[in-house]
Design a protein around this motif. Structure first.
Motif, mmCIF file in Angstrom:
data_model
loop_
_atom_site.group_PDB
_atom_site.id
_atom_site.type_symbol
_atom_site.label_atom_id
_atom_site.label_comp_id
_atom_site.label_asym_id
_atom_site.label_seq_id
_atom_site.Cartn_x
_atom_site.Cartn_y
_atom_site.Cartn_z
ATOM 1 N N THR A 1 0.863 -1.186 0.003
ATOM 2 C CA THR A 1 -0.027 -0.016 0.014
ATOM 3 C C THR A 1 0.929 1.289 0.057
ATOM 4 O OG1 THR A 1 -0.041 0.010 2.351
ATOM 5 C CG2 THR A 1 -1.826 -1.041 1.182
ATOM 6 N N ARG B 1 -3.934 3.758 -0.132
ATOM 7 C CA ARG B 1 -4.387 2.842 -1.383
ATOM 8 C C ARG B 1 -3.567 1.777 -1.444
ATOM 9 N NH1 ARG B 1 -1.858 4.208 -6.755
ATOM 10 N NH2 ARG B 1 -3.053 3.259 -8.150
ATOM 11 N N ARG B 2 -4.356 0.563 -1.504
ATOM 12 C CA ARG B 2 -3.670 -0.616 -1.775
ATOM 13 C C ARG B 2 -3.218 -0.769 -3.451
ATOM 14 N NH1 ARG B 2 -6.799 -6.534 -1.305
ATOM 15 N NH2 ARG B 2 -7.569 -5.781 -3.160
#
Length: 78
Positions: free
Chosen positions: A55, A59-60
């Protein structure tokens, strides 16, 4: 799949994962940006499933089902 880590970063993460295997542990690492102005990448291996998630902030950016698929994504072997 887009590579999130540089090759040297991926090699270091994979080496750490392999080393931690010998003591039954998993990793959680913070990788500094490879480029000026880049973002830190957080790498976490789930102890229960073996899933590896990368990540940046919230946000991955990548997910690998296990160490084998992580290694394959970066062309690494044990």
């Amino acid at each position: 799949m887009t590579k999130v880590l540089t090759q040297p970063q991926a090699e270091a993460v994979y080496s750490a994962m392999c080393a931690m295997n010998s003591v039954g542990a998993t990793i959680k690492a913070n990788i500094p940006p490879a480029e000026e102005g880049g973002r830190w990448v957080y790498v976490e291996e789930c102890a229960d499933s073996g899933q590896i998630t990368l990540t940046t902030g919230l946000r991955r950016v990548a997910c690998h089902s296990n160490q084998t698929t992580f290694a394959a994504a970066y062309g690494l072997t044990k």
